[in-house]
Enzyme design. Structure first.
Site, short mmCIF file in Angstrom:
data_model
loop_
_atom_site.label_atom_id
_atom_site.label_comp_id
_atom_site.label_asym_id
_atom_site.label_seq_id
_atom_site.Cartn_x
_atom_site.Cartn_y
_atom_site.Cartn_z
N HIS A 92 0.86 -1.19 0.00
CA HIS A 92 0.00 0.00 0.00
C HIS A 92 0.90 1.25 0.00
CE1 HIS A 92 -2.70 3.12 1.44
NE2 HIS A 92 -3.68 2.36 0.96
N GLY B 143 -7.31 9.34 -0.05
CA GLY B 143 -7.69 10.19 1.08
C GLY B 143 -7.80 11.66 0.75
N SER C 64 -10.13 7.51 -2.95
CA SER C 64 -11.33 8.36 -2.86
C SER C 64 -12.56 7.75 -3.52
CB SER C 64 -11.04 9.76 -3.42
OG SER C 64 -10.08 10.41 -2.61
#
Ligand code: PGA
Length: 257
Positions: free
Chosen positions: A100, A178, A218
């Protein structure tokens, strides 16, 4: 036909009571449609490692899969603070997010280490969700595909032909994580097409057609349909919006065509 995969990445959020309550609410929202959803999609929740036992318990009797956000590449040893594949496996974890962008950028994980984790997951018959994605600067300078395909190639080093279909790829542009700045469906689809093209070149048509490629960054209940409708977008890796039962349930029920 590839099955879609909707995966929740809770990151470092929640305590046991809140985690159980969230699972309870998600199940209230989606259990009644479980049979219909199971026809073409899988749902996965990746809580923080310490919450895995509580979440495993709360998921009993559900078809929702359990994932981890990270793991160490060795089975055991003197690695203070780490968790291994056999430990996760013992709690019913079937998938593990690897590489990630927060692991790459905050914890300085290299492609070499990420590749070891991919191989360790496969060795233990777990599905690695290998994350790739370019930063804002790399995007703006037109180097996105070079970065993404480089991460993909190095992440899949030594992954043999018959194992590649057990890997899930997640394209997560760092600038979209984010931030509320989701990639457009067209932008994402074009990168997914390039990723599938690279897999095709190395592993052949049949395997490239079988590998699932998720989009992350998002994703929310309003934009998910337009993303997962695209032929090369096989689902979503969801951060912020996975912490609210109603929005995550809506994402799970996304229109896929
Ligand atoms: P976000 O996170 O949905 O909050 O952007 C996605 C991720 O980091 O996997």
């Amino acid at each position: 036909m590839r099955r879609k995969l909707i995966a929740a990445n809770w990151k470092m959020h929640l305590l046991p009571v809140g985690a159980r309550a969230l699972i309870h609410r998600i199940r209230e929202e989606i259990d009644r449609d479980a049979a219909m959803l199971a026809k073409d999609r899988d749902v996965l929740i990746a809580p923080p490692a310490i919450l895995i036992p509580a979440v495993a318990e709360a998921l009993a009797g559900s078809s929702i899969l359990l994932g981890a956000q990270n793991m160490h590449c060795e089975d055991k040893g003197a690695f203070t603070g780490e968790v291994s594949a056999p430990m996760l496996h013992a709690y019913g974890v079937t998938h593990v997010i690897v590489g990630h962008s927060e692991r790459r950028h905050i914890f300085h994980e290299t492609d070499e280490l990420i590749n070891k984790k991919v191989l360790a997951a496969l060795h233990h018959r777990m599905t690695p969700i290998l994350c790739v994605g370019e930063t804002h600067a790399e995007h703006d300078s037109g180097r996105a595909l070079d970065v993404i395909l480089g991460q993909l190639q190095r992440g899949l080093e030594n992954v043999v032909d018959h194992h590649v279909t057990a890997v899930v790829i997640a394209y997560e542009p760092v600038w979209a994580i984010g931030t509320g700045h989701v990639a457009t469906p067209e932008q994402a689809e074009s990168v997914h097409g390039a990723i599938r093209g690279a897999i095709l070149e190395r592993y052949g048509r049949e395997r490239a057609d079988a590998v699932r490629i998720l989009y992350g960054g998002s994703v929310n209940d309003e934009n998910v349909d337009s993303l997962v409708c695209k032929p090369d977008i096989d689902g979503a890796l969801v951060g912020g919006a996975s912490l609210k039962a109603d929005s995550f349930a809506r994402i799970v029920k996304a229109r896929t065509r």
